[in-house]
Every structure is written in C-alpha cells, then in structure tokens.
Write a protein that holds these residues in place. Structure first.
Motif, PDB file in Angstrom:
ATOM      1  N   VAL A  12       0.845  -1.192   0.000  1.00 38.58           N
ATOM      2  CA  VAL A  12       0.000   0.000   0.000  1.00 38.58           C
ATOM      3  C   VAL A  12       0.883   1.247   0.000  1.00 38.58           C
ATOM      4  N   ALA A  13       0.508   2.236  -0.778  1.00 43.70           N
ATOM      5  CA  ALA A  13       1.282   3.468  -0.839  1.00 43.70           C
ATOM      6  C   ALA A  13       1.295   4.166   0.521  1.00 43.70           C
ATOM      7  N   VAL A  14       2.356   4.908   0.770  1.00 41.59           N
ATOM      8  CA  VAL A  14       2.511   5.573   2.066  1.00 41.59           C
ATOM      9  C   VAL A  14       1.392   6.589   2.282  1.00 41.59           C
ATOM     10  N   ASP A  15       0.986   7.283   1.234  1.00 42.77           N
ATOM     11  CA  ASP A  15      -0.024   8.321   1.371  1.00 42.77           C
ATOM     12  C   ASP A  15      -1.441   7.808   1.105  1.00 42.77           C
ATOM     13  N   ASP A  16      -1.616   6.483   1.074  1.00 40.40           N
ATOM     14  CA  ASP A  16      -2.940   5.911   0.836  1.00 40.40           C
ATOM     15  C   ASP A  16      -3.649   5.736   2.171  1.00 40.40           C
ATOM     16  N   ALA A  17      -4.691   6.539   2.404  1.00 36.15           N
ATOM     17  CA  ALA A  17      -5.424   6.476   3.671  1.00 36.15           C
ATOM     18  C   ALA A  17      -6.423   5.338   3.698  1.00 36.15           C
ATOM     19  N   GLY A  18      -6.716   4.728   2.571  1.00 35.56           N
ATOM     20  CA  GLY A  18      -7.666   3.630   2.530  1.00 35.56           C
ATOM     21  C   GLY A  18      -9.103   4.081   2.350  1.00 35.56           C
ATOM     22  N   PHE A  19      -9.344   5.367   2.194  1.00 34.18           N
ATOM     23  CA  PHE A  19     -10.695   5.878   1.994  1.00 34.18           C
ATOM     24  C   PHE A  19     -10.603   7.253   1.341  1.00 34.18           C
ATOM     25  N   THR A  20     -11.737   7.682   0.819  1.00 39.76           N
ATOM     26  CA  THR A  20     -11.830   9.011   0.219  1.00 39.76           C
ATOM     27  C   THR A  20     -13.079   9.699   0.760  1.00 39.76           C
ATOM     28  N   VAL A  21     -13.011  11.025   0.840  1.00 39.46           N
ATOM     29  CA  VAL A  21     -14.139  11.847   1.278  1.00 39.46           C
ATOM     30  C   VAL A  21     -14.464  12.815   0.160  1.00 39.46           C
ATOM     31  N   GLU A  22     -15.686  12.746  -0.340  1.00 44.20           N
ATOM     32  CA  GLU A  22     -16.103  13.594  -1.448  1.00 44.20           C
ATOM     33  C   GLU A  22     -17.441  14.245  -1.116  1.00 44.20           C
ATOM     34  N   LEU A  68     -13.771   4.676  13.052  1.00 46.12           N
ATOM     35  CA  LEU A  68     -13.679   5.676  11.992  1.00 46.12           C
ATOM     36  C   LEU A  68     -12.779   6.834  12.395  1.00 46.12           C
ATOM     37  N   ASN A  69     -12.812   7.192  13.672  1.00 46.43           N
ATOM     38  CA  ASN A  69     -11.959   8.276  14.157  1.00 46.43           C
ATOM     39  C   ASN A  69     -10.491   7.876  14.090  1.00 46.43           C
ATOM     40  N   ARG A  70     -10.187   6.639  14.512  1.00 44.58           N
ATOM     41  CA  ARG A  70      -8.789   6.177  14.456  1.00 44.58           C
ATOM     42  C   ARG A  70      -8.290   6.078  13.023  1.00 44.58           C
ATOM     43  N   LEU A  71      -9.182   5.758  12.080  1.00 44.29           N
ATOM     44  CA  LEU A  71      -8.779   5.675  10.682  1.00 44.29           C
ATOM     45  C   LEU A  71      -8.495   7.048  10.087  1.00 44.29           C
ATOM     46  N   GLY A  72      -9.033   8.086  10.697  1.00 39.26           N
ATOM     47  CA  GLY A  72      -8.805   9.439  10.207  1.00 39.26           C
ATOM     48  C   GLY A  72      -9.963  10.014   9.422  1.00 39.26           C
ATOM     49  N   VAL A  73     -11.139   9.383   9.515  1.00 35.51           N
ATOM     50  CA  VAL A  73     -12.285   9.868   8.753  1.00 35.51           C
ATOM     51  C   VAL A  73     -12.734  11.227   9.269  1.00 35.51           C
ATOM     52  N   GLU A  74     -12.801  11.387  10.595  1.00 32.00           N
ATOM     53  CA  GLU A  74     -13.250  12.661  11.152  1.00 32.00           C
ATOM     54  C   GLU A  74     -12.303  13.789  10.793  1.00 32.00           C
ATOM     55  N   GLU A  75     -11.018  13.516  10.858  1.00 35.93           N
ATOM     56  CA  GLU A  75     -10.044  14.551  10.502  1.00 35.93           C
ATOM     57  C   GLU A  75     -10.181  14.955   9.041  1.00 35.93           C
ATOM     58  N   GLN A  76     -10.401  13.979   8.175  1.00 35.76           N
ATOM     59  CA  GLN A  76     -10.553  14.295   6.749  1.00 35.76           C
ATOM     60  C   GLN A  76     -11.851  15.049   6.491  1.00 35.76           C
ATOM     61  N   LEU A  77     -12.921  14.693   7.214  1.00 39.47           N
ATOM     62  CA  LEU A  77     -14.174  15.425   7.060  1.00 39.47           C
ATOM     63  C   LEU A  77     -14.007  16.882   7.472  1.00 39.47           C
ATOM     64  N   ALA A  78     -13.272  17.108   8.559  1.00 39.78           N
ATOM     65  CA  ALA A  78     -13.044  18.478   9.008  1.00 39.78           C
ATOM     66  C   ALA A  78     -12.241  19.270   7.978  1.00 39.78           C
ATOM     67  N   ARG A  79     -11.279  18.603   7.342  1.00 35.04           N
ATOM     68  CA  ARG A  79     -10.488  19.297   6.323  1.00 35.04           C
ATOM     69  C   ARG A  79     -11.330  19.655   5.104  1.00 35.04           C
ATOM     70  N   LYS A  80     -12.309  18.822   4.790  1.00 38.13           N
ATOM     71  CA  LYS A  80     -13.170  19.074   3.639  1.00 38.13           C
ATOM     72  C   LYS A  80     -14.229  20.129   3.938  1.00 38.13           C
ATOM     73  N   GLY A  81     -14.309  20.587   5.188  1.00 45.32           N
ATOM     74  CA  GLY A  81     -15.267  21.625   5.530  1.00 45.32           C
ATOM     75  C   GLY A  81     -16.569  21.119   6.091  1.00 45.32           C
ATOM     76  N   ALA A  82     -16.590  19.891   6.610  1.00 40.50           N
ATOM     77  CA  ALA A  82     -17.832  19.364   7.175  1.00 40.50           C
ATOM     78  C   ALA A  82     -18.173  20.096   8.471  1.00 40.50           C
ATOM     79  N   LYS A  83     -19.448  20.373   8.668  1.00 43.53           N
ATOM     80  CA  LYS A  83     -19.934  21.036   9.871  1.00 43.53           C
ATOM     81  C   LYS A  83     -20.691  20.026  10.737  1.00 43.53           C
ATOM     82  N   PRO A  84     -20.693  20.222  12.056  1.00 42.46           N
ATOM     83  CA  PRO A  84     -21.456  19.320  12.926  1.00 42.46           C
ATOM     84  C   PRO A  84     -22.932  19.283  12.529  1.00 42.46           C
TER      85      PRO A  84
END
Length: 486
Positions: free
Chosen positions: A355-365, A403-419
């Motif tokens: 697996v590539a080093v920068d492959d997070a295993g998921f995408t947020v769109e 999901l939090n440990r995988l980094g989904v929440e962090e990626q959602l925050a970067r994409k501009g997701a609001k609570p």
C-alpha cells in the motif's frame, strides 16, 4: 440422444454470508460475570470456477444459471466459533472466458485445474470476546457477518484448437475432420449440417494437434444471416486458419477465389469484436472434392492465383483420401513452427503490492445528491458499516471510534464538514457529530454509549414523583423546604 452444445451462458452467483458474532458473558456459580466469551461467526463460502477436462460444454449453466455457496454459522458462547460456509466449485470446460455484463474480461480459464473466484464469501463477525480490550473489558455487542458477494457473469466457451476449419456450408469441413481424426461429426448433403463446433485430434508423425470445425459461413453472416458469427469465437485461439473450398459446387455465381474472398471479408468484419489478431494468423487453402473431374480441372485453374497471394494450396478429396497425407504433415509443420515461436511459460510468481505511504484507505467527497453532505468511500469503512448493529448504541460508539482512528473525522473536518451535516458511508446516512479532542469518553453500561444517550428524556424517579403529585396534589416536603429557602 446427443447432448446439446452451449457455448455461452449468463449465470448469477452468490457467495455465502458471514455468520454473526456472539455477545455472551461467562457465568458460573459464585461468578456471575466471568468475562466475555462470545465466539466469532464463520466465514461465508466462495463460488469458484474450475476447469475440468471432462466438461466440454456450458449446458449445465444454461439450465441452472443460479449458484449459491453456503453461509457461515453464528458464533456461540463459551468461545465457540461458528462453522464456515461450504465453498461451491463449478466445473467449466477449458477455454472458458469469464466476463462482466459490460464485456470486461475477468478471467481466461485454459489449463486443467485453472480456478477463478467468481464470488467472494463474506467475513464472519467478531464476537465480544475478540472485541474486549483494556478500555472495554466486557463489550455488550458483537459484529455482524458481512454479506457475500453477488453478481452476474457471462461465460463464453472459446475452443482451444490448433487448426480452425472455415468454409461455406457443405464445403466438406466435417468430412475432412472425420477422415483426419477420430471425430464423428454429423455429415449430410444439405446446408448447415454442422450446428456446433466439432473438435478432433490429428497425428502427423511425432506432432499431435487439435482441429476445430466451425459451422458454415455465408456472405452477410456478420449481419445475422445464416448461423451468424456466434461460433467464430472458437477460432480466436487457433494457430492456423484453413479455408475449405468446395470445387464441385453447382452454384454458378461461386468459385474458389470468390469463396475465399467472401470468408476473409466476414473475418475482417468480426475481428474487431474478437479483439484478436486474426489477420496475422497463417492461412491455408484446401481445394476439396477433386475426385469429381470438373472440380479437379477447376482446382488446377485457380491454384496458381491463390498461390500468387502467398497462400499454401492443397488439393484433396475426402472421398478418395487423395492429398490428405501431404495436408496433414504440412499442417503439423505449421503448428510446430507456431509453437516454437511462442515464449516459454513462466513459473508462477508471487506478486506483492504494498500500500502506498499516502494511501489512507478511503476518500471523502461532497455528496452530489445532498447539499452540504459528504460521502465516504473505502473498503474498510464500508465493511465496518455492514458489520455494525445500529440497534446497539455501544456498537455504534465502537464504529465511531474505529472511523476516528482511521482518520475519517479529521478528513471530514479538512473538507469543511460542519457538525450535524449528513455523511453517507456504505449506503447509510447519519448526522456527523465530531468527537472533542482531549476529552476522555467514559464507558457506560453494556450495550450503551454515553455519547448517544438522550439526556432530555425524563428519568424514572422524575416520572414517579410526577405520578405522586398527581395522586396526592402535595409536593414533597423536602422540595417545599428548598423552595422556601430559595
């Protein structure tokens, strides 16, 4: 009664579902809470396609197009894992090509024992014994089994032969293969006697090769006339294409040269559909039925013209067997030359795909259907969704932690997701409530999670007090004294 030949079939395969994990607590005398002991669920069975030399047609799939593997059993208490589902193995003939409904080739099964996983079985869910950790010592939930893969596949049989015989109806192809090999095809003097490809094994000295008789073609076959081009897929693997020409035909508008040109034109139209290199295959022209005097004279007339095109020409008669020996050894020499040009088969190698080093295993769109929403795609997040029992708050909290440990929440925050914005994962949509960094989440009772508790609900003690007030009409003395002090 001869068996029916089927060279194309559409099948529906469904792998087995994984068994659910078990949420159980060990209990014995004087030890009511002995720790979690729920076993894991069994994995679902796979659906396999395996080449069997004794199978020569796809007839079984024509009558039984649905195939399902066994599902895994549910785990049980006492650390007892569920049994795995039984794998279903389907036998297919050599030369079977597996395609999707869109025409994408998934596998080409040629050698004996070649195997393809048509449908992957679902994973079994983990029991609460496997989910126990230092922070969660007695989980009150277990993971669900993952559904097995289900899809539609197209099976096409492309015969594995060295020589492919092409020609107009009643050109003598079946007769030729019957005298050169031990094959016994149906032979008659009317058009379209051959309705299915016939295979035969021919021996020329030390060379042994196979020969396929393809049903007759006519001009316009690519447009659906006659038998069409349904069977031309059987010549895609042939090393040599042999044009069998009838020199004794009674049709005035036909001659050997025009027959060869017509067959080549139909091949040229069909080659793009095959996706092969038929135009590069060596050709041989066989002028048949020279036992008829007029046919022998016609063969002598057209032979120089065909040889001028660089085509080897042989004059034969299947009735008198004239010229068959020369033809057999010539075909054997061409086959040997073709085999010598083929690269040596390479030994099977293990391929590692890290697996590539920068492959997070998921995408947020961004969600195109839900304004302000987001869609999370990835193998692990979608699998976790399928394995979560949303009727259990503790299971939902465990999913949020993963999901939090995988980094989904962090990626959602970067994409501009609001609570509170809708987030969809694996077909399940929920309102996103990010965790507060640095705040320790205290575990609550089994099957619950404090993050999902509704604090606006009226407690049992409050309902009891309200019922007493309605009955007596007098508030509690302690409450009245507190009201006076206030």
């Amino acid at each position: 009664m001869a068996s029916r030949f089927v060279d194309r079939a559409v099948i529906e395969v469904a792998a087995g579902n994984g068994g659910n994990g078990c949420a159980s607590v060990h209990r014995e005398k004087f030890k009511p809470l002995g720790g979690p002991d729920g076993g894991n669920g069994g994995h679902g069975g796979d659906v396999l396609l395996t080449v069997d030399p004794n199978v020569h047609t796809l007839l079984d799939f024509h009558f039984r197009p649905h195939a399902s593997a066994g599902s895994g059993k549910q785990g049980q208490g006492g650390h007892r894992a569920g049994a795995a589902g039984e794998t279903l193995e389907l036998k297919v003939p050599a030369g079977t090509v597996v395609l999707t409904e869109d025409g994408e080739i998934l596998a080409d099964l040629t050698g004996p024992g070649a195997t393809f996983v048509a449908a992957q079985g679902g994973r079994g869910g983990l029991g609460n014994a496997a989910l126990a950790s230092r922070a969660r010592k007695a989980p009150g939930f277990a993971l669900l089994g993952e559904p097995g893969e289900a899809r539609s596949l197209v099976l096409e049989l492309r015969s594995v032969a060295d020589i492919g015989l092409l020609g107009f109806p009643s050109a003598g192809k079946s007769s030729l293969i019957s005298v050169l090999s031990a094959a016994k095809p149906k032979i008659a003097d009317y058009p379209f006697t051959t309705l299915v490809p016939n295979l035969g094994v021919v021996t020329a000295g030390d060379t042994v090769f196979t020969m396929a008789d393809v049903p007759g073609l006519i001009p316009g076959a690519s447009e659906g006339k006659g038998l069409g081009l349904d069977f031309l897929r059987h010549i895609e693997r042939c090393a040599v294409l042999v044009h069998v020409v009838d020199c004794a035909t009674f049709e005035s508008d036909r001659d050997p040269v025009s027959d060869v040109d017509a067959l080549e034109a139909e091949l040229a139209r069909y080659t793009p559909a095959l996706g092969g290199d038929l135009e590069k295959r060596p050709r041989v022209v066989v002028l048949n039925k020279i036992d008829v005097p007029d046919a022998a004279e016609l063969a002598e007339m057209v032979k120089p013209e065909l040889e001028a095109r660089g085509l080897p020409v042989f004059e034969v008669s299947t009735a008198s067997r004239k010229g068959l020996r020369e033809l057999t050894f010539a075909l054997g020499a061409i086959v040997e030359e073709h085999r010598a040009e083929q690269p040596a088969p390479e030994a099977e190698r293990i391929v590692l795909r890290p697996v590539a080093v920068d492959d997070a295993g998921f995408t947020v769109e961004p969600d195109e259907e839900e304004p302000g929403g987001f869609v999370v795609r990835g193998t692990r997040p979608e699998r976790w969704i399928r394995q979560t029992n949303f009727a259990n708050d503790e299971a939902v909290g465990y999913l949020a932690d993963r999901l939090n440990r995988l980094g989904v929440e962090e990626q959602l925050a970067r994409k501009g997701a609001k609570p509170g914005c809708p987030v969809t994962i694996g077909g399940v949509t929920f309102d996103w409530q990010p965790s507060t960094p640095g705040v320790v989440q205290h575990l609550s009772g089994r099957g619950t999670d404090v993050r999902l508790e509704d604090h606006s609900r009226v407690s049992a003690s409050e309902r009891k007090e309200a019922r007493r007030i309605r009955r007596d009409g007098v508030p509690d003395e302690t409450d009245a004294a507190e009201d006076e002090e206030a």
